[in-house]
Design an enzyme around this catalytic site. Structure first.
Site, short mmCIF file in Angstrom:
data_model
loop_
_atom_site.label_atom_id
_atom_site.label_comp_id
_atom_site.label_asym_id
_atom_site.label_seq_id
_atom_site.Cartn_x
_atom_site.Cartn_y
_atom_site.Cartn_z
N HIS A 141 -2.67 -2.97 -3.38
CA HIS A 141 -4.03 -2.81 -2.86
C HIS A 141 -5.03 -2.67 -4.01
O HIS A 141 -6.15 -3.17 -3.94
CB HIS A 141 -4.10 -1.58 -1.94
CG HIS A 141 -5.23 -1.62 -0.97
ND1 HIS A 141 -5.50 -0.58 -0.12
CD2 HIS A 141 -6.17 -2.56 -0.71
CE1 HIS A 141 -6.56 -0.88 0.63
NE2 HIS A 141 -6.98 -2.08 0.28
N HIS A 154 0.85 -1.19 0.00
CA HIS A 154 0.00 0.00 0.00
C HIS A 154 0.89 1.24 0.00
O HIS A 154 2.04 1.19 0.43
CB HIS A 154 -0.84 0.08 1.28
CG HIS A 154 -1.59 -1.15 1.64
ND1 HIS A 154 -2.95 -1.26 1.49
CD2 HIS A 154 -1.19 -2.33 2.18
CE1 HIS A 154 -3.36 -2.45 1.91
NE2 HIS A 154 -2.30 -3.11 2.34
N TYR A 155 0.33 2.38 -0.41
CA TYR A 155 0.92 3.64 0.03
C TYR A 155 0.02 4.22 1.11
O TYR A 155 -1.17 3.90 1.19
CB TYR A 155 1.17 4.62 -1.11
CG TYR A 155 -0.01 5.13 -1.92
CD1 TYR A 155 -1.20 5.58 -1.34
CD2 TYR A 155 0.08 5.23 -3.31
CE1 TYR A 155 -2.24 6.07 -2.09
CE2 TYR A 155 -0.96 5.72 -4.08
CZ TYR A 155 -2.12 6.15 -3.46
OH TYR A 155 -3.16 6.64 -4.20
N THR A 156 0.60 5.06 1.96
CA THR A 156 -0.15 5.59 3.09
C THR A 156 -1.22 6.58 2.65
O THR A 156 -2.28 6.68 3.28
CB THR A 156 0.78 6.26 4.11
OG1 THR A 156 1.60 7.22 3.43
CG2 THR A 156 1.67 5.22 4.79
N ASP A 197 -3.78 2.47 -4.78
CA ASP A 197 -2.41 2.30 -4.31
C ASP A 197 -1.87 0.89 -4.54
O ASP A 197 -2.65 -0.06 -4.63
CB ASP A 197 -2.33 2.67 -2.82
CG ASP A 197 -3.27 1.85 -1.94
OD1 ASP A 197 -4.46 1.76 -2.27
OD2 ASP A 197 -2.81 1.31 -0.91
N GLU A 208 2.65 -0.84 4.54
CA GLU A 208 2.35 0.53 4.14
C GLU A 208 3.65 1.26 3.82
O GLU A 208 4.61 1.21 4.60
CB GLU A 208 1.62 1.27 5.27
CG GLU A 208 0.21 0.80 5.52
CD GLU A 208 -0.80 1.41 4.57
OE1 GLU A 208 -0.41 2.28 3.76
OE2 GLU A 208 -1.98 1.02 4.64
#
Length: 249
Positions: free
Chosen positions: A136, A24-26, A146, A89
């Site tokens: 994700h 994921h990215y945050t 993401d 993340e």
């Protein structure tokens, strides 16, 4: 590898075998804000690890526990992916915090190097097939973007993580012409069936509507990141054919 511990209360027990990794990215302004949110009981979100821009790694949930990172998602017909996966993340604003010129913020080199070390370490402990190292947006294509089209999947493949096959002009066309939103018929049904067999979770129909467009967009973010349009042009169809053959071999 330097890993600090910041325990999150947002976890419970796994219900299935661990055999997936989800990146994921945050999607927040700072890593500090993301970490605070994942440690807030009211937020009911978490991940096993967070990788900072400078390469630091924070562990929030033990790997044998079920972190709450995937949400409503599916892959290859399976649900409850939180029980099946480790979630990482990566601190990056993504589509919610673009650069002043409108571009997406890069993933710094120290961050990617730390991510590679972390994933190699995880793969040394768990049997996770390359076809189940996912973003994700792969497992939730109708609602997530993401880690984004700016995430270096090809770099991970060169490091022996995940997959990135050779794409060239000699790839056999699976479908004879390009498809776009509004199209219907057997070609659309075949296209959607191939995407479903790769793993994308959605109801297969013979109509190229909003759902099909979102799934194509998710596919392009992963496998054709320089051309994210939601339209199944010939280049996209060729790549779907290659990935379908790879994932269903």
């Amino acid at each position: 590898m330097d890993i600090t511990q910041t325990p999150s209360p947002n976890f419970n027990m796994r219900k299935h075998k661990l055999d997936m990794l989800v990146l994921h990215y945050t999607g927040m302004a700072t890593g500090e804000e993301a970490l605070e949110r994942m440690c807030d009981p009211a937020a009911e979100v978490s991940a096993h690890y967070m990788v900072w821009e400078d390469g630091r790694i924070t562990q929030l949930v033990d790997e044998d526990k079920r972190a709450w990172h995937a949400g409503v998602a599916s892959w290859q017909g399976q649900q409850d992916l939180n029980s099946r996966s480790i979630g990482i993340e990566i601190v990056n604003g993504g589509h919610d915090f673009p650069l002043p010129d409108g571009g997406l913020p890069p993933y710094p080199r120290p961050q990617i190097h730390a991510l590679l070390d972390l994933v190699h370490d995880i793969l040394g402990r768990h049997d996770i097939p390359a076809t189940r190292i996912l973003g994700h947006s792969d497992i939730a294509p109708l609602r997530k973007q993401d880690p984004g089209e700016h995430f270096p999947w090809e770099r991970l493949a060169r490091a022996g993580i995940s997959l990135w096959p050779e794409f060239d002009g000699t790839t056999k066309e699976i479908i004879g012409k390009g498809l776009e939103r509004g199209t219907s018929g057997s070609s659309v049904w075949r296209l959607q069936t191939m995407l479903s067999e790769i793993g994308y979770g959605f109801d297969v129909t013979d109509i190229y509507g909003e759902t099909c467009e979102k799934v194509i967009t998710a596919f392009q973010r992963r496998w054709l990141p320089e051309h994210v349009t939601g339209q199944a042009d010939l280049n996209t169809l060729r790549r779907i054919g290659v990935i379908h053959a790879l994932f269903t071999a």
